[in-house]
Scaffold this motif. Structure first.
Motif, mmCIF file in Angstrom:
data_model
loop_
_atom_site.group_PDB
_atom_site.id
_atom_site.type_symbol
_atom_site.label_atom_id
_atom_site.label_comp_id
_atom_site.label_asym_id
_atom_site.label_seq_id
_atom_site.Cartn_x
_atom_site.Cartn_y
_atom_site.Cartn_z
ATOM 1 N N VAL A 298 0.857 -1.184 0.000
ATOM 2 C CA VAL A 298 0.000 0.000 0.000
ATOM 3 C C VAL A 298 0.898 1.240 0.000
ATOM 4 O O VAL A 298 1.641 1.462 0.957
ATOM 5 N N PRO A 299 0.847 2.047 -1.041
ATOM 6 C CA PRO A 299 1.734 3.214 -1.089
ATOM 7 C C PRO A 299 1.527 4.179 0.067
ATOM 8 O O PRO A 299 2.493 4.702 0.623
ATOM 9 N N ASP A 300 0.271 4.432 0.456
ATOM 10 C CA ASP A 300 -0.015 5.374 1.534
ATOM 11 C C ASP A 300 -0.492 4.586 2.760
ATOM 12 O O ASP A 300 -1.678 4.445 3.020
ATOM 13 N N ARG A 301 0.465 4.076 3.512
ATOM 14 C CA ARG A 301 0.132 3.241 4.670
ATOM 15 C C ARG A 301 -0.550 4.045 5.770
ATOM 16 O O ARG A 301 -1.430 3.536 6.461
ATOM 17 N N ALA A 302 -0.138 5.292 5.939
ATOM 18 C CA ALA A 302 -0.764 6.131 6.960
ATOM 19 C C ALA A 302 -2.253 6.296 6.677
ATOM 20 O O ALA A 302 -3.085 6.243 7.592
ATOM 21 N N ALA A 303 -2.597 6.473 5.417
ATOM 22 C CA ALA A 303 -4.011 6.622 5.058
ATOM 23 C C ALA A 303 -4.772 5.330 5.329
ATOM 24 O O ALA A 303 -5.916 5.362 5.802
ATOM 25 N N ALA A 304 -4.162 4.190 5.041
ATOM 26 C CA ALA A 304 -4.824 2.906 5.294
ATOM 27 C C ALA A 304 -5.092 2.716 6.782
ATOM 28 O O ALA A 304 -6.195 2.305 7.175
ATOM 29 N N LEU A 305 -4.099 3.011 7.627
ATOM 30 C CA LEU A 305 -4.302 2.858 9.073
ATOM 31 C C LEU A 305 -5.319 3.859 9.597
ATOM 32 O O LEU A 305 -6.113 3.539 10.490
ATOM 33 N N ALA A 306 -5.309 5.073 9.049
ATOM 34 C CA ALA A 306 -6.289 6.066 9.467
ATOM 35 C C ALA A 306 -7.709 5.606 9.132
ATOM 36 O O ALA A 306 -8.645 5.796 9.924
ATOM 37 N N GLU A 307 -7.874 4.988 7.972
ATOM 38 C CA GLU A 307 -9.189 4.481 7.592
ATOM 39 C C GLU A 307 -9.611 3.307 8.475
ATOM 40 O O GLU A 307 -10.772 3.212 8.887
ATOM 41 N N MET A 308 -8.694 2.417 8.770
ATOM 42 C CA MET A 308 -9.027 1.301 9.659
ATOM 43 C C MET A 308 -9.423 1.815 11.033
ATOM 44 O O MET A 308 -10.366 1.307 11.653
ATOM 45 N N ALA A 309 -8.728 2.836 11.515
ATOM 46 C CA ALA A 309 -9.079 3.427 12.808
ATOM 47 C C ALA A 309 -10.444 4.105 12.755
ATOM 48 O O ALA A 309 -11.228 4.028 13.709
ATOM 49 N N ARG A 310 -10.739 4.741 11.635
ATOM 50 C CA ARG A 310 -12.010 5.456 11.500
ATOM 51 C C ARG A 310 -13.202 4.518 11.587
ATOM 52 O O ARG A 310 -14.239 4.863 12.185
ATOM 53 N N VAL A 311 -13.079 3.328 10.999
ATOM 54 C CA VAL A 311 -14.252 2.467 10.885
ATOM 55 C C VAL A 311 -14.462 1.559 12.094
ATOM 56 O O VAL A 311 -15.478 0.857 12.148
ATOM 57 N N VAL A 312 -13.527 1.564 13.062
ATOM 58 C CA VAL A 312 -13.772 0.780 14.274
ATOM 59 C C VAL A 312 -14.450 1.648 15.332
ATOM 60 O O VAL A 312 -14.319 2.871 15.344
ATOM 61 N N LYS A 313 -15.159 0.981 16.219
ATOM 62 C CA LYS A 313 -15.839 1.670 17.307
ATOM 63 C C LYS A 313 -14.819 2.209 18.309
ATOM 64 O O LYS A 313 -13.673 1.748 18.347
ATOM 65 N N PRO A 314 -15.210 3.173 19.140
ATOM 66 C CA PRO A 314 -14.317 3.589 20.222
ATOM 67 C C PRO A 314 -13.864 2.384 21.039
ATOM 68 O O PRO A 314 -14.678 1.513 21.372
ATOM 69 N N SER A 315 -12.572 2.306 21.291
ATOM 70 C CA SER A 315 -11.919 1.172 21.965
ATOM 71 C C SER A 315 -11.829 -0.063 21.080
ATOM 72 O O SER A 315 -11.367 -1.118 21.534
ATOM 73 N N GLY A 316 -12.259 0.049 19.812
ATOM 74 C CA GLY A 316 -12.163 -1.081 18.897
ATOM 75 C C GLY A 316 -10.724 -1.405 18.545
ATOM 76 O O GLY A 316 -9.818 -0.573 18.673
ATOM 77 N N LEU A 317 -10.513 -2.622 18.082
ATOM 78 C CA LEU A 317 -9.176 -3.139 17.790
ATOM 79 C C LEU A 317 -8.774 -2.863 16.342
ATOM 80 O O LEU A 317 -9.558 -3.062 15.421
ATOM 81 N N VAL A 318 -7.540 -2.410 16.175
ATOM 82 C CA VAL A 318 -6.901 -2.336 14.863
ATOM 83 C C VAL A 318 -5.647 -3.200 14.938
ATOM 84 O O VAL A 318 -4.835 -3.045 15.856
ATOM 85 N N ALA A 319 -5.504 -4.137 13.987
ATOM 86 C CA ALA A 319 -4.352 -5.039 14.004
ATOM 87 C C ALA A 319 -3.854 -5.237 12.577
ATOM 88 O O ALA A 319 -4.646 -5.405 11.647
ATOM 89 N N THR A 320 -2.539 -5.209 12.427
ATOM 90 C CA THR A 320 -1.943 -5.398 11.116
ATOM 91 C C THR A 320 -0.697 -6.254 11.238
ATOM 92 O O THR A 320 0.084 -6.107 12.182
ATOM 93 N N ALA A 321 -0.522 -7.170 10.303
ATOM 94 C CA ALA A 321 0.646 -8.050 10.293
ATOM 95 C C ALA A 321 1.274 -8.030 8.913
ATOM 96 O O ALA A 321 0.568 -7.994 7.894
ATOM 97 N N MET A 322 2.607 -8.035 8.895
ATOM 98 C CA MET A 322 3.344 -8.018 7.629
ATOM 99 C C MET A 322 4.604 -8.842 7.778
ATOM 100 O O MET A 322 5.226 -8.842 8.843
ATOM 101 N N TRP A 323 4.969 -9.568 6.723
ATOM 102 C CA TRP A 323 6.216 -10.314 6.764
ATOM 103 C C TRP A 323 7.388 -9.403 7.091
ATOM 104 O O TRP A 323 7.457 -8.269 6.595
ATOM 105 N N ASP A 324 8.313 -9.898 7.887
ATOM 106 C CA ASP A 324 9.579 -9.209 8.103
ATOM 107 C C ASP A 324 10.507 -9.611 6.959
ATOM 108 O O ASP A 324 11.276 -10.556 7.059
ATOM 109 N N PHE A 325 10.401 -8.895 5.848
ATOM 110 C CA PHE A 325 11.191 -9.226 4.667
ATOM 111 C C PHE A 325 12.683 -9.263 4.986
ATOM 112 O O PHE A 325 13.404 -10.148 4.525
#
Length: 265
Positions: free
Chosen positions: A111-138
């Protein structure tokens, strides 16, 4: 040269999808989602994570979004009870505070704009909702693909550019994902390793999904090789896989980095 190819669900599942499915189980073990949760699978691919969620909890309410129409169709067929659609994770067409958790598995590297992706994931969860992301350690934890990348970097005119595209941008290295979550305003951010093994029966099991399917990053590179260079690359890749031993089974440790946080109330 294409950076990432996502045109065949079947070919993808033979190359990387089987490892996504294995990693999804380890990720869910770490997250321990509550029963009946509304979960967003951001960048759902062919549905490995969504399928793992559904298998654990038939009451989970799963929504998946991915850029690839082919992958979305495969995910919907795999998880009939979920709701899957094409979309950009940096511009989600979803309401605010709609989910208990927003998860992304093996997505942010591409994802070229990772900050935007995380901001969107945060936006769509409820207050105190979980955001989790995993990526290979290349850089430090992806030896089965590093063997290929080092081979082409040393021998092919465009091989170093291919390796640098992913290994010089180590979003899955320690500290990187957690920093993105904190920048997105998450609280209680925690980061940890997820470890699986990638097992191959022989060289063909390692090589053929890239050569015949052309999916993912290695497949994209192989698919664009001129015909006169392909036999040489295959021969060198075989030497890298064999590492002086006979052809046969190989088992590689693969490490992904998981970062979690919660939306502020």
């Amino acid at each position: 040269m294409a950076a990432y190819v996502a045109t065949s669900a079947e070919a993808y599942d033979r190359s990387m999808g089987r490892w996504s499915a294995r990693l999804a189980e380890v990720m869910l073990d770490a997250l321990a989602l509550p029963s009946g949760a509304a979960v967003l699978d951001a960048g759902c691919g062919t549905g490995s994570l969504s399928a793992a969620i559904a298998a654990r909890d038939a009451t989970a309410r799963i929504t998946g979004v991915d850029l690839s129409e082919t992958f979305v169709a495969a995910a919907q067929a795999r998880v009939p009870g979920g709701r899957f659609s094409t979309g950009d994770v940096t511009r989600l067409d979803l309401p605010d505070a709609a989910f208990d958790a927003a998860l992304s598995l093996l997505v942010l590297q591409f994802v070229p704009d990772r900050a935007a992706a995380l901001a969107e994931m945060a936006r769509v969860v409820k207050p105190s909702g979980l955001v989790a992301t995993a990526m290979w350690d290349f850089t430090g934890g992806f030896s089965f693909l590093r063997a290929f990348a080092d081979t082409v970097a040393a021998t092919e005119p465009d091989g170093e550019a291919f390796r640098a595209r992913y290994w010089s941008d180590p979003v899955g290295s320690p500290g990187r994902l957690s920093a993105l979550l904190r920048d997105a305003g998450m609280r209680d951010v925690v980061e940890r390793d997820l470890v699986i093994r990638q097992d191959f029966t022989d060289f063909a099991d390692w090589w053929d999904p890239w050569a015949s399917g052309g999916q993912g990053i290695a497949g994209a590179f192989v698919a664009t090789l001129p015909p006169d260079r392909l036999p040489r690359v295959e021969a060198l890749a075989r030497r890298a896989y064999l590492a002086g031993g006979p052809d046969g089974p190989r088992s590689f440790v693969a490490v992904a980095r998981l970062a979690t946080g919660h939306r502020r109330a």
